[in-house]
Design an enzyme around this catalytic site. Sequence first.
Site, PDB file in Angstrom:
ATOM      1  CB  CYS A 180      -9.894  57.153  80.910  1.00  0.00           C
ATOM      2  SG  CYS A 180      -8.372  57.398  81.782  1.00  0.00           S
ATOM      3  NE  ARG A 196     -11.311  56.378  74.578  1.00  0.00           N
ATOM      4  CZ  ARG A 196     -11.708  57.634  74.408  1.00  0.00           C
ATOM      5  NH1 ARG A 196     -12.461  57.932  73.385  1.00  0.00           N
ATOM      6  NH2 ARG A 196     -11.375  58.569  75.242  1.00  0.00           N
ATOM      7  CG  HIS A 216      31.123  63.729  50.807  1.00  0.00           C
ATOM      8  ND1 HIS A 216      32.428  64.069  50.572  1.00  0.00           N
ATOM      9  CD2 HIS A 216      30.589  64.750  51.517  1.00  0.00           C
ATOM     10  CE1 HIS A 216      32.698  65.236  51.136  1.00  0.00           C
ATOM     11  NE2 HIS A 216      31.604  65.677  51.731  1.00  0.00           N
ATOM     12  CE  LYS A 258       5.568  58.698  61.084  1.00  0.00           C
ATOM     13  NZ  LYS A 258       6.682  58.096  61.558  1.00  0.00           N
ATOM     14  CD  GLU A 314       6.585  54.397  59.761  1.00  0.00           C
ATOM     15  OE1 GLU A 314       6.625  53.303  60.338  1.00  0.00           O
ATOM     16  OE2 GLU A 314       6.687  55.475  60.347  1.00  0.00           O
ATOM     17  CE  LYS A 325       2.029  52.839  67.658  1.00  0.00           C
ATOM     18  NZ  LYS A 325       2.535  53.976  66.867  1.00  0.00           N
ATOM     19  CD1 TRP A 339      -3.017  55.628  79.195  1.00  0.00           C
ATOM     20  CD2 TRP A 339      -3.370  54.049  77.688  1.00  0.00           C
ATOM     21  NE1 TRP A 339      -1.884  55.507  78.452  1.00  0.00           N
ATOM     22  CE2 TRP A 339      -2.069  54.548  77.521  1.00  0.00           C
ATOM     23  CE3 TRP A 339      -3.800  53.054  76.851  1.00  0.00           C
ATOM     24  CZ2 TRP A 339      -1.206  54.058  76.532  1.00  0.00           C
ATOM     25  CZ3 TRP A 339      -2.951  52.580  75.861  1.00  0.00           C
ATOM     26  CH2 TRP A 339      -1.663  53.071  75.718  1.00  0.00           C
ATOM     27  CD  GLU A 380       9.530  60.417  62.384  1.00  0.00           C
ATOM     28  OE1 GLU A 380      10.537  59.673  62.553  1.00  0.00           O
ATOM     29  OE2 GLU A 380       8.372  59.987  62.454  1.00  0.00           O
ATOM     30  CG  ASN A 394     -10.937  60.748  79.449  1.00  0.00           C
ATOM     31  OD1 ASN A 394      -9.731  60.745  79.682  1.00  0.00           O
ATOM     32  ND2 ASN A 394     -11.431  60.883  78.235  1.00  0.00           N
ATOM     33  N   GLY A 395      -9.369  62.545  82.056  1.00  0.00           N
ATOM     34  CA  GLY A 395      -8.724  63.858  81.929  1.00  0.00           C
ATOM     35  C   GLY A 395      -7.529  63.963  82.853  1.00  0.00           C
TER      36      GLY A 395
HETATM   37  C1  AGP Z   1       7.550  54.895  63.697  1.00  0.00           C
HETATM   38  O1  AGP Z   1       6.587  55.437  62.788  1.00  0.00           O
HETATM   39  C2  AGP Z   1       7.696  53.417  63.533  1.00  0.00           C
HETATM   40  N1  AGP Z   1       6.446  52.780  63.689  1.00  0.00           N
HETATM   41  C3  AGP Z   1       8.805  52.799  64.347  1.00  0.00           C
HETATM   42  O2  AGP Z   1      10.026  53.270  63.795  1.00  0.00           O
HETATM   43  C4  AGP Z   1       8.841  53.099  65.858  1.00  0.00           C
HETATM   44  O3  AGP Z   1       9.165  54.441  66.063  1.00  0.00           O
HETATM   45  C5  AGP Z   1       9.953  52.230  66.490  1.00  0.00           C
HETATM   46  O4  AGP Z   1       9.607  50.880  66.282  1.00  0.00           O
HETATM   47  C6  AGP Z   1      10.137  52.493  67.980  1.00  0.00           C
HETATM   48  O5  AGP Z   1       8.966  52.149  68.675  1.00  0.00           O
HETATM   49  P1  AGP Z   1       8.829  52.613  70.208  1.00  0.00           P
HETATM   50  O6  AGP Z   1       8.832  54.110  70.198  1.00  0.00           O
HETATM   51  O7  AGP Z   1       7.536  52.035  70.669  1.00  0.00           O
HETATM   52  O8  AGP Z   1      10.006  52.066  70.947  1.00  0.00           O
END
Ligand code: AGP
Length: 618
Positions: free
Chosen positions: A6, A31, A514, A495, A498, A613, A81, A491, A107-108
């Site tokens: 928050c 934020r 394979h 990273k 992307e 996002k 938030w 993962e 906030n906390g």
């Molecule tokens: C992760 O770095 C990506 N931005 C993307 O794969 C993300 O994890 C995916 O779109 C799922 O989003 P969510 O966790 O908000 O559902």
Amino acid sequence: MERIMCGIVGFTGEGQAAPILLDGLSKLEYRGYDSAGIAVKRDDSDRVEVVKVKGRLEELSKKTNGGHAVKGNCGIGHTRWATHGEPSELNAHPHVTEDGAVVGVHNGIIENYVELREKLQKNGYSFYSQTDTEILIKLVDYYYKKYKVGPIDALAKTMVRVRGSYALAVMFRDYPGEIYVARKDSPMIIGTNPEGTYVASDVPAILRYTRNVYYIGNLEMARLTREGATFYDLNGDEVTKKLVEIKWDAEAAEKGGYEHFMMKEIHEQPKAVRDTIGSVLNAEGNVDLTAVGLSDEDIRDISQIYIVACGSAYHVGIAAQYVIEDLARIPVRVELGSEFRYRKPLLDPKGLVVVISQSGETADSLAALREAKEKGVKTLAIVNVVGSSIAREADSVFYTLAGPEIAVATTKGYSTQLVACYLLAMQFGLVRGALEESYYHELVAEIQTLPEKIDRIIEDKERIQWFASKYAHARDVFFVGRGIDYAICLEGSLKVKEVSYVHSEAYAAGELKHGTISLIEDGTLVIGVLTQSDLYEKTVSNLVEVKSRGAYLMGLTTYGHYEIEDTVDFNVYVPRTDEHFASSLAVIPLQLLGYYIAVARGLDVDKPRNLAKSVTVE
Ligand code: AGP
């Protein structure tokens, strides 16, 4: 419990407070928040005027005519938030006692809010909101009245009694023109200039008014007047503070001085993980899923778990599959949201569908949740955003306390989802008798060491930066591992892809021969992840295979496996932990690798091309 991210602001001095509060809150909008409010001590009476809205700051500004309708030169403000306690005007801060004697913003996270509420109810207090902040403000009032002490002593008694974290700003009707603050773990700064004195959760809120700030320490308090600030320790003794000049510009201030939100959020992982774990540990230090909405009976009835998610959240699911099956002995199936929703899935009616989503708005994951509900299967969401569609529609919700995640590439969202899955696996295992109580307690102790271990890995980030600059122009990167190490590879590979646009693939190490091994050429970077001791030798032999075909090897393993240096060209070590939790540590160097390759390539790290996002469309 209030969200850790928050925003609070406060001002006392020459001139009207409300416009300064609204302006300061607007600088904290990045934020994330879902409601807002201000409280201003009127000049013409001992009344405090409180104005709150659910929704955006524009609503608050409209309601107060840009702040000009609320007269007074001392006030506090807040953007909320929410975590528990839906976004609403009633739950918005500031919170105030019935007689208006005390009003405050916070906030906390107050962890022992239930026992405090019971204590206050026994002493005649009632509550209008679902927030722990209202409890905190009324606790200050309780001590202030019961012991007939001044604000600083009332705050000190409150701090001793409260468990959790807080940046707290309070006004007392009997002390016009003054703001009292107290801090533990949540960020807070105090600013000063000839016009008055300011308090805020973060630099951007007051940068327009002053660059001269005090950093208030943990378990410290302060009295703010138009002349300045006086600081006190928990004993009520005055402490002197050095005035610090902020050198950042406004944009850097939003990123806490980091170049990108992604790096800021990588650094926020220890606290986000600590807060997520703390949110389901009870006073005895055991996992308590009551707030999540899963009873022991629900847990015993689960026949099968289906984890459904997208992107990084899907990778959490892959790691969680190994952990839950091993600790809770429940069969787990992991599905991509976009596949699950069209596969006409055959679901066991006594199954549990777990939807993991940072945003809680991912269309494919939301559709999968609805598909599961249509089939009458119980659903659990692991979500970071309160009031999001997935959180609202699931039967039960485990909230991660990562705070708003701004960078498109998730880091703290992913890490908090991981620990949420560990905690579920541990509790499911204990309740179903699949996990020895002694080992359960060992795991509870070990999971609480993860934040400090993550911190240690981040401290060594320059080494990753050096390596990333060497491979900024790689054509292909391969990540290979087995079991949980394979989940980590997934993962790590995402990273890198992307944020740096370098092509990479994650492969189960045993699968290379394979087909894919034909792609390995001279100098191809292959990153081997080796945190699982029972699979270590097998993965090493896979690395030797690709090395004989010209690969350049990076080995990511735990301290102690120094013999890896006989095989790989570059090694990265992470602290040891229970191997079920290895993803939480091994992923950190890979987050940093993706970040630094992107920076070396001069890319827009926080907003990679073509990505959003939250993918709220199919
Ligand atoms: C992760 O770095 C990506 N931005 C993307 O794969 C993300 O994890 C995916 O779109 C799922 O989003 P969510 O966790 O908000 O559902």
